[in-house]
Design a protein around this motif. Structure first.
Motif, PDB file in Angstrom:
ATOM      1  N   GLN A 281      20.082 -98.132-113.767  1.00  0.00           N
ATOM      2  CA  GLN A 281      20.986 -99.270-113.845  1.00  0.00           C
ATOM      3  C   GLN A 281      22.396 -98.831-113.476  1.00  0.00           C
ATOM      4  OE1 GLN A 281      20.636-100.336-117.985  1.00  0.00           O
ATOM      5  NE2 GLN A 281      21.915 -98.657-118.692  1.00  0.00           N
ATOM      6  N   PRO A 282      23.225 -99.736-113.014  1.00  0.00           N
ATOM      7  CA  PRO A 282      24.633 -99.382-112.807  1.00  0.00           C
ATOM      8  C   PRO A 282      25.265 -98.966-114.132  1.00  0.00           C
ATOM      9  CG  PRO A 282      24.100-101.502-111.794  1.00  0.00           C
ATOM     10  CD  PRO A 282      22.938-101.133-112.642  1.00  0.00           C
ATOM     11  N   GLY A 283      26.126 -97.959-114.079  1.00  0.00           N
ATOM     12  CA  GLY A 283      26.745 -97.472-115.309  1.00  0.00           C
ATOM     13  C   GLY A 283      25.998 -96.285-115.877  1.00  0.00           C
ATOM     14  N   VAL A 284      25.862 -96.236-117.207  1.00  0.00           N
ATOM     15  CA  VAL A 284      25.304 -95.072-117.895  1.00  0.00           C
ATOM     16  C   VAL A 284      23.782 -95.085-117.825  1.00  0.00           C
ATOM     17  CG1 VAL A 284      25.214 -93.785-120.059  1.00  0.00           C
ATOM     18  CG2 VAL A 284      27.280 -95.061-119.451  1.00  0.00           C
ATOM     19  N   ASN A 285      23.186 -93.915-117.512  1.00  0.00           N
ATOM     20  CA  ASN A 285      21.739 -93.718-117.482  1.00  0.00           C
ATOM     21  C   ASN A 285      21.409 -92.425-118.213  1.00  0.00           C
ATOM     22  OD1 ASN A 285      20.484 -95.772-115.245  1.00  0.00           O
ATOM     23  ND2 ASN A 285      22.556 -95.153-114.690  1.00  0.00           N
ATOM     24  N   ARG A 286      20.157 -92.316-118.633  1.00  0.00           N
ATOM     25  CA  ARG A 286      19.740 -91.136-119.401  1.00  0.00           C
ATOM     26  C   ARG A 286      18.327 -90.720-119.005  1.00  0.00           C
ATOM     27  NH1 ARG A 286      21.039 -88.530-124.425  1.00  0.00           N
ATOM     28  NH2 ARG A 286      19.203 -87.625-125.413  1.00  0.00           N
ATOM     29  N   VAL A 287      18.131 -89.414-118.801  1.00  0.00           N
ATOM     30  CA  VAL A 287      16.817 -88.810-118.600  1.00  0.00           C
ATOM     31  C   VAL A 287      16.496 -87.996-119.846  1.00  0.00           C
ATOM     32  CG1 VAL A 287      15.424 -87.244-117.200  1.00  0.00           C
ATOM     33  CG2 VAL A 287      17.095 -88.731-116.100  1.00  0.00           C
ATOM     34  N   ASP A 288      15.374 -88.316-120.508  1.00  0.00           N
ATOM     35  CA  ASP A 288      14.987 -87.659-121.761  1.00  0.00           C
ATOM     36  C   ASP A 288      13.767 -86.776-121.552  1.00  0.00           C
ATOM     37  OD1 ASP A 288      16.744 -88.391-123.914  1.00  0.00           O
ATOM     38  OD2 ASP A 288      16.031 -90.444-123.671  1.00  0.00           O
ATOM     39  N   PHE A 289      13.710 -85.688-122.321  1.00  0.00           N
ATOM     40  CA  PHE A 289      12.553 -84.806-122.372  1.00  0.00           C
ATOM     41  C   PHE A 289      12.115 -84.757-123.837  1.00  0.00           C
ATOM     42  CE2 PHE A 289      15.275 -83.592-118.879  1.00  0.00           C
ATOM     43  CZ  PHE A 289      14.389 -83.534-117.816  1.00  0.00           C
ATOM     44  N   GLU A 290      10.984 -85.395-124.111  1.00  0.00           N
ATOM     45  CA  GLU A 290      10.508 -85.580-125.470  1.00  0.00           C
ATOM     46  C   GLU A 290       9.220 -84.784-125.657  1.00  0.00           C
ATOM     47  OE1 GLU A 290       9.600 -89.305-128.540  1.00  0.00           O
ATOM     48  OE2 GLU A 290       9.987 -89.652-126.433  1.00  0.00           O
ATOM     49  N   ALA A 291       9.219 -83.837-126.595  1.00  0.00           N
ATOM     50  CA  ALA A 291       8.066 -82.966-126.824  1.00  0.00           C
ATOM     51  C   ALA A 291       7.414 -83.297-128.159  1.00  0.00           C
ATOM     52  CB  ALA A 291       8.488 -81.498-126.796  1.00  0.00           C
ATOM     53  N   LEU A 292       6.072 -83.297-128.167  1.00  0.00           N
ATOM     54  CA  LEU A 292       5.263 -83.496-129.370  1.00  0.00           C
ATOM     55  C   LEU A 292       4.371 -82.274-129.526  1.00  0.00           C
ATOM     56  CD1 LEU A 292       4.175 -87.178-128.621  1.00  0.00           C
ATOM     57  CD2 LEU A 292       6.007 -86.461-130.138  1.00  0.00           C
ATOM     58  N   VAL A 293       4.579 -81.521-130.588  1.00  0.00           N
ATOM     59  CA  VAL A 293       3.836 -80.278-130.806  1.00  0.00           C
ATOM     60  C   VAL A 293       3.061 -80.415-132.111  1.00  0.00           C
ATOM     61  CG1 VAL A 293       3.985 -77.774-131.042  1.00  0.00           C
ATOM     62  CG2 VAL A 293       5.650 -78.992-129.624  1.00  0.00           C
ATOM     63  N   PRO A 294       1.706 -80.416-132.072  1.00  0.00           N
ATOM     64  CA  PRO A 294       0.930 -80.582-133.309  1.00  0.00           C
ATOM     65  C   PRO A 294       0.913 -79.306-134.142  1.00  0.00           C
ATOM     66  CG  PRO A 294      -0.532 -80.233-131.454  1.00  0.00           C
ATOM     67  CD  PRO A 294       0.859 -80.302-130.885  1.00  0.00           C
ATOM     68  N   GLY A 295       0.460 -79.447-135.388  1.00  0.00           N
ATOM     69  CA  GLY A 295       0.283 -78.278-136.239  1.00  0.00           C
ATOM     70  C   GLY A 295      -0.984 -77.527-135.864  1.00  0.00           C
ATOM     71  N   ASP A 296      -1.027 -76.261-136.168  1.00  0.00           N
ATOM     72  CA  ASP A 296      -2.175 -75.448-135.806  1.00  0.00           C
ATOM     73  C   ASP A 296      -2.441 -74.420-136.912  1.00  0.00           C
ATOM     74  OD1 ASP A 296      -4.279 -74.367-134.397  1.00  0.00           O
ATOM     75  OD2 ASP A 296      -3.007 -73.065-133.166  1.00  0.00           O
ATOM     76  N   PRO A 297      -3.260 -74.771-137.902  1.00  0.00           N
ATOM     77  CA  PRO A 297      -3.889 -76.078-138.164  1.00  0.00           C
ATOM     78  C   PRO A 297      -2.884 -77.066-138.745  1.00  0.00           C
ATOM     79  CG  PRO A 297      -4.449 -74.545-139.901  1.00  0.00           C
ATOM     80  CD  PRO A 297      -3.653 -73.755-138.900  1.00  0.00           C
ATOM     81  N   PRO A 298      -3.187 -78.374-138.717  1.00  0.00           N
ATOM     82  CA  PRO A 298      -2.182 -79.368-139.120  1.00  0.00           C
ATOM     83  C   PRO A 298      -1.900 -79.398-140.616  1.00  0.00           C
ATOM     84  CG  PRO A 298      -4.270 -80.415-138.547  1.00  0.00           C
ATOM     85  CD  PRO A 298      -4.401 -78.994-138.151  1.00  0.00           C
ATOM     86  N   ASP A 299      -2.755 -78.796-141.457  1.00  0.00           N
ATOM     87  CA  ASP A 299      -2.536 -78.854-142.898  1.00  0.00           C
ATOM     88  C   ASP A 299      -1.924 -77.572-143.447  1.00  0.00           C
ATOM     89  OD1 ASP A 299      -4.713 -77.292-142.432  1.00  0.00           O
ATOM     90  OD2 ASP A 299      -5.947 -78.137-144.044  1.00  0.00           O
ATOM     91  N   GLN A 300      -1.319 -76.788-142.572  1.00  0.00           N
ATOM     92  CA  GLN A 300      -0.670 -75.553-142.995  1.00  0.00           C
ATOM     93  C   GLN A 300       0.805 -75.592-142.588  1.00  0.00           C
ATOM     94  OE1 GLN A 300      -2.104 -73.151-144.860  1.00  0.00           O
ATOM     95  NE2 GLN A 300      -3.938 -74.454-144.937  1.00  0.00           N
ATOM     96  N   ALA A 301       1.564 -74.654-143.114  1.00  0.00           N
ATOM     97  CA  ALA A 301       2.997 -74.604-142.799  1.00  0.00           C
ATOM     98  C   ALA A 301       3.222 -74.230-141.341  1.00  0.00           C
ATOM     99  CB  ALA A 301       3.685 -73.590-143.708  1.00  0.00           C
ATOM    100  N   CYS A 302       4.347 -74.699-140.779  1.00  0.00           N
ATOM    101  CA  CYS A 302       4.716 -74.341-139.409  1.00  0.00           C
ATOM    102  C   CYS A 302       5.155 -72.872-139.369  1.00  0.00           C
ATOM    103  CB  CYS A 302       5.863 -75.223-138.909  1.00  0.00           C
ATOM    104  SG  CYS A 302       5.459 -76.959-138.772  1.00  0.00           S
ATOM    105  N   GLU A 303       4.661 -72.159-138.403  1.00  0.00           N
ATOM    106  CA  GLU A 303       5.113 -70.788-138.223  1.00  0.00           C
ATOM    107  C   GLU A 303       6.490 -70.795-137.557  1.00  0.00           C
ATOM    108  OE1 GLU A 303       2.375 -68.461-136.073  1.00  0.00           O
ATOM    109  OE2 GLU A 303       0.711 -68.729-137.491  1.00  0.00           O
ATOM    110  N   PRO A 304       7.406 -69.964-138.052  1.00  0.00           N
ATOM    111  CA  PRO A 304       8.723 -69.883-137.409  1.00  0.00           C
ATOM    112  C   PRO A 304       8.583 -69.471-135.946  1.00  0.00           C
ATOM    113  CG  PRO A 304       8.726 -68.775-139.532  1.00  0.00           C
ATOM    114  CD  PRO A 304       7.300 -69.089-139.231  1.00  0.00           C
ATOM    115  N   ARG A 305       9.371 -70.111-135.084  1.00  0.00           N
ATOM    116  CA  ARG A 305       9.305 -69.824-133.645  1.00  0.00           C
ATOM    117  C   ARG A 305      10.730 -69.583-133.152  1.00  0.00           C
ATOM    118  NH1 ARG A 305       5.636 -70.688-129.713  1.00  0.00           N
ATOM    119  NH2 ARG A 305       4.234 -71.705-131.218  1.00  0.00           N
TER     120      ARG A 305
END
Length: 592
Positions: A281-305
């Motif tokens: 559109q004329p004026g302000v525009n935005r390109v987004d990068f959206e990431a979805l990272v599942p748990g591995d396994p999902p019922d455990q704590a996230c490992e620090p990265r």
């Protein structure tokens, strides 16, 4: 809780200082993108900041600006002592605008007091005192220390413009905020050229983006394609199902997997992503990068990265096709060229609205006025009004829909209905035709959707204004009553509006894509502008029609008013059929 952090000596500098607070949070159980929506940290910004002694501000222009900014952060208004009249918004606005330009955010609230008014508790950090005639210093202004410790700007009322220049020169150039970059259409431009050093994403649900501006006379509405040449890499060891969504102004244009072990950890070849140029559109525009990272396994704590989940390099390029110089009326285009002298206020607004609101708006639009001049024939005017003025506004929209607009301003918001949260993964396949076919509820709604599709092909996707306003409650609304005069805009403030929210939201439109657009825009209770675009928007061509631009011009008109082209095609078809029948009758073989 409250935490005190020591600031190393020499870290603070004269002018603007930025404090960045970044939270990296991890669930102890149930790791993943969905869990990220239920975990947050609140920062009480009105109780946080850098603690300085009251004598830390020098009695000079920079000290005055810093004191005003600190006072605004405490929620106190800047008091202007003089005749007590609020009719001097145009003269005081240059000084107030410099506070926003120097320190970002929104202009401070202003209250007009007479000379002998009661002091405030806690004491003010800064204030303005207008000097009576014959008592002004040689330069027309000077900075003094008040008896309560405040920095007092003593000024001759005729010296505000000169004083604004002094305040602008007081702030170091490296301390001012840079505006959004301009993207020139017609060639590939790298993120590095736009001023982005690259984007990194950390966490389980990530949204990083780059914003830029396109010219206000750029307009492509048909089937032209733009392109994002993406240069990126992602970390190793990401769990199966990790995704990266590439979005343009909120619409997903590409879905990329992040769980391929063969390509993880290395810079991938440049990936061309083509998308509809009409998403821009004329004026302000935005390109987004959206990431979805599942748990591995999902019922455990996230490992620090330690490494980022993904990284978009500054060598990424974006190409926007050139367009003929065209425009259509809209609030965004008018507000982008609005200047302080184009603001006015109705009589009823003078009686009911805060005296400093017009001054804050004047500071917003003065503080963001750039070198770009208004197009020829466009003289933007904004009138601050109340619901009582709706019956006095002239124009087709006001004449036909004033009752609907008034209802939206006075409607009490219905309580939010509790609904089951939508998982982040359920939104990935939105718009996928195969998933739509497998859902029985969508199959049952197919006849209605087909009828809506035929209607939208005839008159566009936007509903009528009464239908659009039916379930909306507005703090305030902006609208163009007459599209033949797009430079006339009214800001109508509702009875339950919060002036600070209005000023903050309008100040943010210079930097974000969520500003007022179209012909009517309502400010919701959450402080977000929701816009309606008229299906009857006229287009205007600002250059001669040639063979080079004829296709793009015709595409814009066909997209905006498809019904005209459908009628032309039907007429041509009927004429062709009539001619064919006539030839067949005249040329048929006659029996002997």
């Amino acid at each position: 809780r409250a935490v005190s952090l020591p600031v190393p000596p020499g870290l603070l500098k004269a002018g603007r200082n930025l404090v960045r607070i970044e939270a990296r949070q991890t669930h102890r159980v149930f790791c993943g993108a969905d869990a990220s929506f239920s975990l947050w940290t609140d920062i009480a910004l009105d109780q946080s900041g850098v603690r300085l002694g009251s004598q830390s501000f020098d009695t000079n222009p920079l000290g005055f600006l810093a004191a005003v900014a600190a006072q605004a952060a405490r929620g106190q208004a800047l008091r202007v002592h003089g005749t007590g009249s609020a009719d001097r918004a145009a003269t005081v606005a240059p000084v107030i605008a410099q506070v926003e330009v120097a320190f970002g955010g929104t202009p401070p609230r202003v209250s007009f007091e007479d000379y002998y008014s009661v002091g405030t508790t806690p004491p003010a950090l800064a204030r303005v005192a207008e000097l009576p005639p014959g008592t002004s210093p040689p330069d027309g202004y000077e900075f003094r220390s008040g008896g309560d410790g405040a920095i007092v700007m003593a000024v001759d009322p005729t010296a505000y413009e000169r004083l604004a220049e002094v305040l602008a020169e007081a702030v170091p150039q490296n301390g001012t905020e840079q505006g959004l970059p301009d993207l020139p259409p017609g060639r590939y431009v790298t993120f590095g050229e736009l001023g982005f050093d690259g984007l990194q994403g950390h966490g389980r649900y990530i949204r990083e983006g780059a914003e830029f501006r396109l010219p206000w006379d750029w307009l492509l509405l048909a089937s032209q394609r733009a392109e994002l040449a993406l240069n990126y890499r992602f970390d190793t060891g990401l769990p199966e199902g990790a995704l990266l969504l590439v979005k343009v102004n909120g619409t997903t244009v590409q879905l990329l997997p992040l769980d391929d072990p063969e390509t993880a950890g290395q810079t991938l070849p440049m990936l061309p992503i083509r998308f509809r140029a009409s998403l821009l559109q004329p004026g302000v525009n935005r390109v987004d990068f959206e990431a979805l990272v599942p748990g591995d396994p999902p019922d455990q704590a996230c490992e620090p990265r330690a490494n980022p989940v993904f990284e978009v390099l500054d060598s990424t390029q974006i190409f926007v096709p050139d367009s003929p110089l065209m425009s259509r009326p809209g609030l965004g285009r008018t507000l982008a060229h609005l200047r302080q002298e184009g603001l006015s206020i109705s009589e009823s607004a003078k009686q009911t609205l805060p005296a400093g609101l017009l001054l804050q708006l004047a500071a917003v639009f003065r503080g963001h006025q750039g070198t770009e001049r208004a197009p020829s024939g466009l003289d933007p005017q904004l009138t601050l009004a109340t619901p009582a003025d709706l019956g006095l506004i002239e124009g087709p929209l006001a004449d036909r829909y004033s009752a609907d607009l008034l209802h939206a301003l006075t409607r009490v918001s219905a309580p939010a209905v509790a609904t089951a949260p939508v998982a982040a993964w359920d939104r990935v396949n939105e718009g996928n035709w195969l998933s739509a076919l497998l859902r029985l509820d969508r199959i049952a709604a197919l006849p209605d959707r087909l009828r809506e599709g035929v209607t939208s092909m005839w008159r566009g996707d936007e509903p009528d204004l009464p239908e659009w306003l039916a379930d909306r409650s507005a703090q305030a609304l902006l609208f163009q009553p007459d599209m033949s005069r797009p430079d006339r805009v009214w800001l109508v403030v509702g009875p339950r509006a919060m002036p600070e929210t209005i000023v903050e939201s309008l100040a943010a439109t210079h930097r974000h894509i969520d500003g007022p657009m179209g012909q009517v825009s309502v400010l919701t209770g959450e402080g977000i502008w929701d816009s309606w675009v008229s299906p009857d928007q006229p287009l205007q061509l600002h250059e001669p029609l040639t063979l080079a631009n004829a296709r793009a011009v015709a595409g814009n008109y066909a997209t905006t008013r498809p019904q005209d082209y459908v009628l032309v095609l039907i007429t041509i078809t009927l004429c062709s059929a009539f001619v064919a029948m006539l030839i067949a009758i005249l040329m048929r073989r006659r029996r002997p």
